[in-house]
Design an enzyme around this catalytic site. Sequence first.
Site, PDB file in Angstrom:
ATOM      1  N   SER A  61       0.812  -1.129  -0.169  1.00 10.79           N
ATOM      2  CA  SER A  61       0.069  -0.021  -0.108  1.00 10.79           C
ATOM      3  C   SER A  61       1.089   1.224  -0.085  1.00 10.79           C
ATOM      4  CB  SER A  61      -0.700  -0.054   1.256  1.00 10.79           C
ATOM      5  OG  SER A  61      -1.762   1.078   1.271  1.00 10.79           O
ATOM      6  N   SER A 106       4.527   3.981   2.970  1.00  9.91           N
ATOM      7  CA  SER A 106       3.985   2.866   2.437  1.00  9.91           C
ATOM      8  C   SER A 106       4.187   1.646   3.473  1.00  9.91           C
ATOM      9  CB  SER A 106       4.901   2.363   1.228  1.00  9.91           C
ATOM     10  OG  SER A 106       4.605   1.229   0.405  1.00  9.91           O
ATOM     11  N   LYS A 107       3.479   0.477   3.135  1.00  4.50           N
ATOM     12  CA  LYS A 107       3.905  -0.555   3.915  1.00  4.50           C
ATOM     13  C   LYS A 107       3.082  -1.819   3.307  1.00  4.50           C
ATOM     14  CE  LYS A 107       4.738  -1.774   8.145  1.00  4.50           C
ATOM     15  NZ  LYS A 107       5.638  -1.091   9.073  1.00  4.50           N
ATOM     16  N   GLY A 108       3.684  -3.100   3.454  1.00  4.41           N
ATOM     17  CA  GLY A 108       3.344  -4.223   2.757  1.00  4.41           C
ATOM     18  C   GLY A 108       3.170  -5.433   3.619  1.00  4.41           C
TER      19      GLY A 108
END
Length: 476
Positions: A61, A106-108
Amino acid sequence: MTGIKEPSFRESVDLMFNRAASLMDLPPGLEEKIRVCNATYTVRFGVRLRGQIHTFTGYRSVHSEHMEPVKGGIRYALAVNQDEVEALAALMTYKCALVEAPFGGSKGGLCIDPRQYEEHEMEQITRRFAYELAKRDLINPSQNVPAPDMGTGEREMAWMADQYARMNTTDINARACVTGKPLNAGGIAGRVEATGRGIQYALREFFRNPEDVQKAGLSGSLDGKRVIVQGLGNVGYHAAKFLSEEDGSRVIGIIEWDGALFNPDGIDVEAVRQWIVKHGGVKNYPDATHTAEGGAVLEEECDILIPAALEGVVNMSNAERIKAPLIIEAANGPVTAGADEILRKKGTVIIPDMYANAGGVTVSYFEWVKNLSHIRFGRMQRRQEEARHELIVSELQRLDRYLGDAWSMSPDFKSKYLKGADELELVRSGLDDTMRIAYQAMSEVWHDRDDVEDLRTAAYIVAIDRVSKSYRAKGL
Ligand code: NAD
């Protein structure tokens, strides 16, 4: 609070954002632009394991691209979902702004229980996930730079970096595509300990401000403070270890996935960590009482509570019973918006996640800069600094001889003064400085404004203000 629904993680972050934004004077529409998540990519991919194809679901994201690259960890856990990844990505935007790391958020995440797979299987899965993300520039040194989070570490980052390099054979900056890599694969000294170290520096800075310490109903220093930590993983272990070994704090409770350990006389953090490595959990550890219902230990009396595992562990169902006067959010989102309100009314001081665990991204920033500059920190200047120091020392030695018994150099002055800083010392110094400055920015708002009741709102105000300035500078 009965009858009021517990907000989801993303709703919690939005509620906290809104609380701060309502106290600011933002141009119409900008508030929403900053709050919303720009894009979330969902990927489902198959990997052939044990004679059959297994399908995995992953996310990346991107919350805000007001600065690029965007930055944020990749989490491996079964509970990973879009709501969580988006909440974590938003927190990254605000965190980077607060500690002045020049990144968007961001992050995943990957829905997986890493414990169920062999190392070579994890490598296959990670490389395939990295391939899917890199193909869409969601791993890229100038656009999106992941890092470790829950369930991932140096090993996964090394695989991802290598996968990116295989796909981009002529990219001279390939190593900067992820941070948190092992030293021999382009990592930086001090990254593994960085988030826990940041917790220690954050608490030291808090205790340097007696007025703030008093607001939590505490006094004195970290020495002798009773600490309960939840999660003895990367962040929790390092925080608890440094606080107990270097600041004299007493870790009386450790909560893990298989229950909690409690000992009012103090628990040896290193011994428990070794026990977990050997036995997989804390159960049967000999020098403390084990409780199967770990969550109950969050409610024990202590001075500092450090939730360093999951989100939402302090929520509307237990907030009223939390006795710790000071909570430092080592994990992301451990206190829900509902619990935050209850605790605020009780007078509990919360050092918020966006500040508290920013040590990780801060040192990731140093690693990224190191990768782009292709040189280790300190390599150029260390010996030159030593030579200059040598000059002063030899002058002092002359003075020493001249003054005879009237004055002499302290015995270890020469060796201490002559030693030039290595990479680890420089990283720690940069991290300490970052944590101090960010705390001051946050606490200034907390003290100066009557309408700001808590550090979290203050942190949001500082972060939103910086992001909004950056958007406005772009002409938005
Ligand atoms: P980790 O996987 O190394 O450790 C997590 C620990 O929590 C493990 O020891 C695990 O056994 C334990 N745990 C799992 N379920 C639990 C439960 N129900 N009760 C108690 N303990 C439980 O993860 P980490 O990297 O230490 O991350 C922890 C938190 O810190 C996450 O919220 C993460 O987003 C945040 N964080 C991590 C970093 C980083 O650099 N690693 C940076 C910033 C924030």
